[in-house]
Scaffold this motif. Sequence first.
Motif, PDB file in Angstrom:
ATOM      1  N   GLN A  77       0.833  -1.205   0.000  1.00  0.00           N
ATOM      2  CA  GLN A  77       0.000   0.000   0.000  1.00  0.00           C
ATOM      3  C   GLN A  77       0.866   1.253   0.000  1.00  0.00           C
ATOM      4  O   GLN A  77       0.591   2.210  -0.725  1.00  0.00           O
ATOM      5  CB  GLN A  77      -0.884  -0.028   1.242  1.00  0.00           C
ATOM      6  CG  GLN A  77      -2.209   0.653   1.096  1.00  0.00           C
ATOM      7  CD  GLN A  77      -3.059   0.405   2.311  1.00  0.00           C
ATOM      8  OE1 GLN A  77      -2.672   0.796   3.421  1.00  0.00           O
ATOM      9  NE2 GLN A  77      -4.200  -0.233   2.139  1.00  0.00           N
ATOM     10  N   GLN A  78       1.905   1.238   0.805  1.00  0.00           N
ATOM     11  CA  GLN A  78       2.796   2.400   0.874  1.00  0.00           C
ATOM     12  C   GLN A  78       3.504   2.649  -0.454  1.00  0.00           C
ATOM     13  O   GLN A  78       3.613   3.786  -0.911  1.00  0.00           O
ATOM     14  CB  GLN A  78       3.840   2.204   1.978  1.00  0.00           C
ATOM     15  CG  GLN A  78       3.306   2.513   3.372  1.00  0.00           C
ATOM     16  CD  GLN A  78       4.337   2.215   4.445  1.00  0.00           C
ATOM     17  OE1 GLN A  78       5.449   1.776   4.153  1.00  0.00           O
ATOM     18  NE2 GLN A  78       3.973   2.445   5.699  1.00  0.00           N
ATOM     19  N   LEU A  99       4.130   5.906  -5.276  1.00  0.00           N
ATOM     20  CA  LEU A  99       4.207   6.029  -6.733  1.00  0.00           C
ATOM     21  C   LEU A  99       3.107   6.957  -7.256  1.00  0.00           C
ATOM     22  O   LEU A  99       3.351   7.800  -8.127  1.00  0.00           O
ATOM     23  CB  LEU A  99       4.102   4.649  -7.393  1.00  0.00           C
ATOM     24  CG  LEU A  99       5.286   3.710  -7.170  1.00  0.00           C
ATOM     25  CD1 LEU A  99       4.968   2.304  -7.687  1.00  0.00           C
ATOM     26  CD2 LEU A  99       6.549   4.241  -7.854  1.00  0.00           C
ATOM     27  N   LEU A 100       1.918   6.831  -6.693  1.00  0.00           N
ATOM     28  CA  LEU A 100       0.822   7.706  -7.129  1.00  0.00           C
ATOM     29  C   LEU A 100       1.145   9.164  -6.816  1.00  0.00           C
ATOM     30  O   LEU A 100       0.916  10.059  -7.648  1.00  0.00           O
ATOM     31  CB  LEU A 100      -0.494   7.310  -6.444  1.00  0.00           C
ATOM     32  CG  LEU A 100      -1.728   8.076  -6.944  1.00  0.00           C
ATOM     33  CD1 LEU A 100      -2.049   7.721  -8.387  1.00  0.00           C
ATOM     34  CD2 LEU A 100      -2.944   7.826  -6.052  1.00  0.00           C
ATOM     35  N   ALA A 101       1.713   9.398  -5.638  1.00  0.00           N
ATOM     36  CA  ALA A 101       2.088  10.775  -5.270  1.00  0.00           C
ATOM     37  C   ALA A 101       3.115  11.326  -6.251  1.00  0.00           C
ATOM     38  O   ALA A 101       3.045  12.499  -6.653  1.00  0.00           O
ATOM     39  CB  ALA A 101       2.632  10.799  -3.843  1.00  0.00           C
ATOM     40  N   VAL A 151      -2.253   3.195  -9.769  1.00  0.00           N
ATOM     41  CA  VAL A 151      -1.111   2.320  -9.475  1.00  0.00           C
ATOM     42  C   VAL A 151      -1.637   0.992  -8.943  1.00  0.00           C
ATOM     43  O   VAL A 151      -2.435   0.965  -7.993  1.00  0.00           O
ATOM     44  CB  VAL A 151      -0.151   2.936  -8.433  1.00  0.00           C
ATOM     45  CG1 VAL A 151       1.015   1.985  -8.170  1.00  0.00           C
ATOM     46  CG2 VAL A 151       0.363   4.289  -8.895  1.00  0.00           C
ATOM     47  N   GLU A 152      -1.178  -0.071  -9.560  1.00  0.00           N
ATOM     48  CA  GLU A 152      -1.537  -1.420  -9.133  1.00  0.00           C
ATOM     49  C   GLU A 152      -0.266  -2.151  -8.708  1.00  0.00           C
ATOM     50  O   GLU A 152       0.793  -1.960  -9.317  1.00  0.00           O
ATOM     51  CB  GLU A 152      -2.182  -2.160 -10.319  1.00  0.00           C
ATOM     52  CG  GLU A 152      -2.512  -3.612 -10.026  1.00  0.00           C
ATOM     53  CD  GLU A 152      -3.000  -4.387 -11.245  1.00  0.00           C
ATOM     54  OE1 GLU A 152      -3.120  -3.785 -12.332  1.00  0.00           O
ATOM     55  OE2 GLU A 152      -3.235  -5.592 -11.090  1.00  0.00           O
ATOM     56  N   VAL A 153      -0.370  -2.960  -7.684  1.00  0.00           N
ATOM     57  CA  VAL A 153       0.774  -3.759  -7.237  1.00  0.00           C
ATOM     58  C   VAL A 153       0.466  -5.236  -7.447  1.00  0.00           C
ATOM     59  O   VAL A 153      -0.587  -5.725  -7.031  1.00  0.00           O
ATOM     60  CB  VAL A 153       1.114  -3.492  -5.758  1.00  0.00           C
ATOM     61  CG1 VAL A 153       2.305  -4.345  -5.321  1.00  0.00           C
ATOM     62  CG2 VAL A 153       1.409  -2.010  -5.537  1.00  0.00           C
ATOM     63  N   SER A 161      -4.244   2.184  -6.017  1.00  0.00           N
ATOM     64  CA  SER A 161      -4.400   3.620  -5.754  1.00  0.00           C
ATOM     65  C   SER A 161      -4.861   4.312  -7.029  1.00  0.00           C
ATOM     66  O   SER A 161      -4.422   3.981  -8.114  1.00  0.00           O
ATOM     67  CB  SER A 161      -3.067   4.248  -5.316  1.00  0.00           C
ATOM     68  OG  SER A 161      -2.542   3.584  -4.201  1.00  0.00           O
ATOM     69  N   LYS A 162      -5.716   5.286  -6.853  1.00  0.00           N
ATOM     70  CA  LYS A 162      -6.246   5.980  -8.031  1.00  0.00           C
ATOM     71  C   LYS A 162      -6.608   7.403  -7.676  1.00  0.00           C
ATOM     72  O   LYS A 162      -6.996   7.697  -6.552  1.00  0.00           O
ATOM     73  CB  LYS A 162      -7.496   5.250  -8.533  1.00  0.00           C
ATOM     74  CG  LYS A 162      -7.880   5.603  -9.946  1.00  0.00           C
ATOM     75  CD  LYS A 162      -9.124   4.888 -10.403  1.00  0.00           C
ATOM     76  CE  LYS A 162     -10.375   5.545  -9.883  1.00  0.00           C
ATOM     77  NZ  LYS A 162     -11.606   4.965 -10.503  1.00  0.00           N
TER      78      LYS A 162
END
Lengths: 120, 120, 120
Positions: B78-79, B84-86, B104-106, C115-116
């Motif tokens: 999650q972090q 990455l989104l930030a 962003v997907e992990v 995340s989106k």
Amino acid sequence: MPHLHLEYTANLTGLAVEKTLLRLNNVLMASGQFGSEFDIKSRAVKVESFQVGTSINPRGFIAVTLSMLSGRSPQVKQQLSQSLLAALQDLGEWPANVQLQLSVEVLDIDRDSYSKVAIG
Amino acid sequence: MPHLHLEYTANLTGLAVEKTLLRLNNVLMASGQFGSEFDIKSRAVKVESFQVGTSINPRGFIAVTLSMLSGRSPQVKQQLSQSLLAALQDLGEWPANVQLQLSVEVLDIDRDSYSKVAIG
Amino acid sequence: MPHLHLEYTANLTGLAVEKTLLRLNNVLMASGQFGSEFDIKSRAVKVESFQVGTSINPRGFIAVTLSMLSGRSPQVKQQLSQSLLAALQDLGEWPANVQLQLSVEVLDIDRDSYSKVAIG
């Protein structure tokens, strides 16, 4: 299935892409894991924009992903992965100034929701 | 590993792709989750054909997928995803008329069947 | 989410790519599984380098991957997969000399680390 994806960085200018895909498909058939050669669908994509790590040294990679219907054993997956990697290593003749990484990943396709049809 | 894939729609004409990849790699290194910067393999693909929803409004997206060997905790994933989104949000200066989505997907890479070799 | 990827081999010269993506998005919306049409992000990639099996016969494929947040039932996934495949089959008019395979795979996106953000 199986589906095989190969990505290669654009600085690997000597790579014979079509020949490589055929060779990998032959490796998969030789494994005895797949009933029909017709089922093996492989494609290669040249990666024009890439960054390996945080250095500006010339680097590159070939990344293969093999996707198969779920249910095969860890041993079978490992063997397929190592056979594909060995075939990549055999391609030989890499650019001398490029730090190269080769990798193979094996992915499960959810069997219940996979749909397929052949036409013609 | 890790492998990072970034897709961006072709209407995001101002995107500095190479700079973006380097920035994302730096985010990954700064996380402390990866031993060597050399292991981080990132690539970007421009998506020429796309459709967001069912409207003809100008829309676009950047979709990042981070693939890591299995075993990391949900918190770590999650972090990384949020970091990455930030970083994507910080890229700034988007086309004013495009409705943009960043994601962003992990993904887990099956550890047992992942094979890798470095050459040169 | 959802994200849809469509790959098609370059020998399927008559494929109306944008129209196809819109059609698939409409199928997804009609399923009632997705709250907002805006969330559906689809893209198509033409595959220039490919090899189906080990033969030199003219062959090709369209491979669709639908990625959705985890949690949907196997039945829902199966229905979505079959609906998308049916839409592909309806595209009609394939090159007469190409042995064609159409496939649809459904993938889970890990919900916790996705995340989106929407901009503009």
